[in-house]
Design a protein around this motif. Structure first.
Motif, PDB file in Angstrom:
ATOM      1  N   GLY A  77       0.797  -1.215   0.000  1.00  0.00           N
ATOM      2  CA  GLY A  77       0.000   0.000   0.000  1.00  0.00           C
ATOM      3  C   GLY A  77       0.826   1.260   0.000  1.00  0.00           C
ATOM      4  N   TRP A  78       0.144   2.369  -0.199  1.00  0.00           N
ATOM      5  CA  TRP A  78       0.767   3.684  -0.222  1.00  0.00           C
ATOM      6  C   TRP A  78      -0.254   4.705   0.258  1.00  0.00           C
ATOM      7  CZ3 TRP A  78       0.493   0.907  -5.021  1.00  0.00           C
ATOM      8  CH2 TRP A  78      -0.673   1.141  -5.755  1.00  0.00           C
ATOM      9  N   LEU A 143       7.936   4.327  -5.458  1.00  0.00           N
ATOM     10  CA  LEU A 143       7.103   3.478  -4.615  1.00  0.00           C
ATOM     11  C   LEU A 143       5.960   2.792  -5.351  1.00  0.00           C
ATOM     12  CD1 LEU A 143       6.288   2.471  -1.769  1.00  0.00           C
ATOM     13  CD2 LEU A 143       4.998   4.602  -1.491  1.00  0.00           C
ATOM     14  N   ARG A 144       5.059   3.576  -5.913  1.00  0.00           N
ATOM     15  CA  ARG A 144       3.829   2.960  -6.413  1.00  0.00           C
ATOM     16  C   ARG A 144       4.054   2.047  -7.620  1.00  0.00           C
ATOM     17  NH1 ARG A 144       1.313   8.480  -6.149  1.00  0.00           N
ATOM     18  NH2 ARG A 144       0.533   8.736  -4.011  1.00  0.00           N
ATOM     19  N   TYR A 145       4.834   2.513  -8.598  1.00  0.00           N
ATOM     20  CA  TYR A 145       5.034   1.671  -9.776  1.00  0.00           C
ATOM     21  C   TYR A 145       5.806   0.388  -9.443  1.00  0.00           C
ATOM     22  CZ  TYR A 145       6.015   0.224 -14.556  1.00  0.00           C
ATOM     23  OH  TYR A 145       6.100  -0.497 -15.711  1.00  0.00           O
ATOM     24  N   PRO A 146       6.852   0.429  -8.603  1.00  0.00           N
ATOM     25  CA  PRO A 146       7.482  -0.833  -8.187  1.00  0.00           C
ATOM     26  C   PRO A 146       6.512  -1.774  -7.473  1.00  0.00           C
ATOM     27  CG  PRO A 146       8.952   0.995  -7.742  1.00  0.00           C
ATOM     28  CD  PRO A 146       7.649   1.598  -8.156  1.00  0.00           C
ATOM     29  N   ALA A 177       3.459   8.052   6.040  1.00  0.00           N
ATOM     30  CA  ALA A 177       3.430   7.590   7.436  1.00  0.00           C
ATOM     31  C   ALA A 177       2.165   7.974   8.188  1.00  0.00           C
ATOM     32  CB  ALA A 177       4.655   8.078   8.216  1.00  0.00           C
ATOM     33  N   LEU A 178       1.268   8.761   7.597  1.00  0.00           N
ATOM     34  CA  LEU A 178       0.036   9.131   8.278  1.00  0.00           C
ATOM     35  C   LEU A 178      -0.801   7.905   8.640  1.00  0.00           C
ATOM     36  CD1 LEU A 178      -2.037  11.261   9.218  1.00  0.00           C
ATOM     37  CD2 LEU A 178      -2.877  11.352   6.854  1.00  0.00           C
ATOM     38  N   GLU A 179      -0.754   6.883   7.805  1.00  0.00           N
ATOM     39  CA  GLU A 179      -1.612   5.710   8.015  1.00  0.00           C
ATOM     40  C   GLU A 179      -1.187   4.835   9.182  1.00  0.00           C
ATOM     41  OE1 GLU A 179       1.601   3.776   5.486  1.00  0.00           O
ATOM     42  OE2 GLU A 179       0.878   5.769   6.033  1.00  0.00           O
ATOM     43  N   LEU A 180       0.040   5.024   9.697  1.00  0.00           N
ATOM     44  CA  LEU A 180       0.546   4.098  10.719  1.00  0.00           C
ATOM     45  C   LEU A 180      -0.293   4.113  11.995  1.00  0.00           C
ATOM     46  CD1 LEU A 180       4.401   4.542  10.321  1.00  0.00           C
ATOM     47  CD2 LEU A 180       2.907   2.788   9.342  1.00  0.00           C
ATOM     48  N   PRO A 231      -7.528  -4.285  -8.512  1.00  0.00           N
ATOM     49  CA  PRO A 231      -8.340  -3.753  -7.411  1.00  0.00           C
ATOM     50  C   PRO A 231      -7.488  -3.107  -6.318  1.00  0.00           C
ATOM     51  CG  PRO A 231      -8.117  -6.132  -7.203  1.00  0.00           C
ATOM     52  CD  PRO A 231      -7.462  -5.762  -8.503  1.00  0.00           C
ATOM     53  N   VAL A 232      -7.852  -1.911  -5.909  1.00  0.00           N
ATOM     54  CA  VAL A 232      -7.162  -1.184  -4.850  1.00  0.00           C
ATOM     55  C   VAL A 232      -8.197  -0.746  -3.815  1.00  0.00           C
ATOM     56  CG1 VAL A 232      -5.736   0.815  -4.262  1.00  0.00           C
ATOM     57  CG2 VAL A 232      -5.399  -0.356  -6.452  1.00  0.00           C
ATOM     58  N   ARG A 233      -7.997  -1.131  -2.566  1.00  0.00           N
ATOM     59  CA  ARG A 233      -8.899  -0.735  -1.493  1.00  0.00           C
ATOM     60  C   ARG A 233      -8.545   0.682  -1.058  1.00  0.00           C
ATOM     61  NH1 ARG A 233     -13.786  -2.687   0.388  1.00  0.00           N
ATOM     62  NH2 ARG A 233     -13.924  -2.749   2.677  1.00  0.00           N
ATOM     63  N   ILE A 234      -9.505   1.587  -1.100  1.00  0.00           N
ATOM     64  CA  ILE A 234      -9.296   2.979  -0.741  1.00  0.00           C
ATOM     65  C   ILE A 234      -9.803   3.208   0.681  1.00  0.00           C
ATOM     66  CG2 ILE A 234      -9.675   5.384  -1.369  1.00  0.00           C
ATOM     67  CD1 ILE A 234      -8.222   3.798  -3.526  1.00  0.00           C
ATOM     68  N   PHE A 235      -8.886   3.588   1.571  1.00  0.00           N
ATOM     69  CA  PHE A 235      -9.236   3.956   2.935  1.00  0.00           C
ATOM     70  C   PHE A 235      -9.186   5.481   3.037  1.00  0.00           C
ATOM     71  CE2 PHE A 235      -7.651  -0.363   3.371  1.00  0.00           C
ATOM     72  CZ  PHE A 235      -8.534  -0.940   4.288  1.00  0.00           C
ATOM     73  N   GLY A 236     -10.347   6.113   2.986  1.00  0.00           N
ATOM     74  CA  GLY A 236     -10.388   7.562   3.026  1.00  0.00           C
ATOM     75  C   GLY A 236     -11.544   8.048   3.868  1.00  0.00           C
TER      76      GLY A 236
END
Length: 297
Positions: A77-78, A143-146, A177-180, A231-236
């Motif tokens: 994730g990112w 990050l995201r493309y790798p 790091a906000l998601e931690l 599929p990408v789960r969006i946590f917002g």
């Protein structure tokens, strides 16, 4: 980073020499040398060293081609605005915006990409300023493309998410790091509030922490595993949901750029090594100048 620290400390760049340095002095030197560095703008930093022994090859390439960790499920994730952690607090966001096309040239040098990549980002996001374009472009490169490549190499065994809740602190957005604090359900400790601000939603922490616990227990966080639909789960804000291929247009730019570089390398050989260094130097000089203007105004 190691060589610059050794020069500052006036010691050889060896493990033995560093082990003999006072720990407080070592930490101060590290902070001083890395003061102007960031993943977005570059500079001295720490990184994996492929030494042929402890790290025999690039870990990402080994994971992608199936050389290691077969049969291991992955949670990847990112955050939506990773770059804002480095550009917002020190005022670099505004300074990069003022640099405009010079900043985009620096991003090309940072990412070793052709002009079609930043041109494509500007076409996909016509309302974005230079700082946002540079920040998202470098984030995708590093990050995201790798991670996208890794998920593509492990269909059915990878689950991908994006953390998109914006911080309650001004301009940080969904920064690195906000998601931690949500992953570990530790929103009530001061360290989490430093990024999230006050009043972070407990319902979002319940959802994200619960997904990680389910993945750790049985390998299923609660949404579709990676496949051709991406599929990408969006946590917002609001209820988490699944978006399919949301960042595919950006990733297609990188895939096309990689093919173009391979084709050019076969036809013409490698490009001059000095071009990236020259562009980075120009950007850093301009950043210093805009900083001087800002301080004197």
């Amino acid at each position: 980073m190691v060589r610059r620290m050794a020069t500052r400390l006036k010691i050889p760049a060896t493990a033995e020499a560093f082990a003999a340095v006072d720990r407080e002095l070592l930490l101060r030197t590290q902070a001083d040398v890395g003061r102007l560095s960031s993943p977005v703008l570059g500079g001295p930093t720490f990184g994996i060293v492929i030494d042929g022994e402890l790290v025999p090859r690039d870990p990402l390439e080994a994971l992608v081609d199936g050389g290691i960790a077969q049969g291991v499920d992955l949670m990847l994730g990112w955050t939506r605005d990773e770059y804002r952690l480095w550009l917002v607090p020190g005022g670099l966001h505004e300074r990069v915006d003022r640099l405009g096309s010079v900043a985009l040239a620096g991003a090309m040098a940072r990412c070793h990409c052709g002009v079609e990549v930043p041109r494509g980002y500007r076409a996909l996001h016509p309302g974005a300023g230079a700082a946002e374009t540079v920040g998202q472009l470098v984030t995708d490169h590093l990050l995201r493309y790798p991670l996208h490549r890794l998920a593509d190499a492990r269909p059915g065994a990878a689950h991908v998410y994006e953390f998109a809740w914006p911080s309650n602190l001004p301009a940080l957005g969904s920064c690195h790091a906000l998601e931690l604090g949500f992953v570990f359900d530790t929103g009530d400790i001061p360290e989490s509030a430093k990024l999230a601000g006050q009043g972070a939603p407990q319902s979002l922490a319940d959802a994200m922490h619960g997904a990680w616990v389910r993945f750790a227990v049985d390998g299923d966080p609660g949404w579709q595993a990676w496949d051709d639909t991406h599929p990408v789960r969006i946590f917002g804000e609001g209820e988490p949901y699944v978006a399919h291929g949301a960042r595919d247009p950006e990733f297609a730019l990188w895939a096309t750029d990689a093919v173009a570089k391979e084709t050019a390398a076969r036809a013409e050989g490698p490009p001059p090594a000095r071009s990236a260094t020259e562009l980075r130097s120009v950007v850093r000089r301009r950043l210093r100048r805009t900083g001087d203007v800002r301080r004197s105004s």
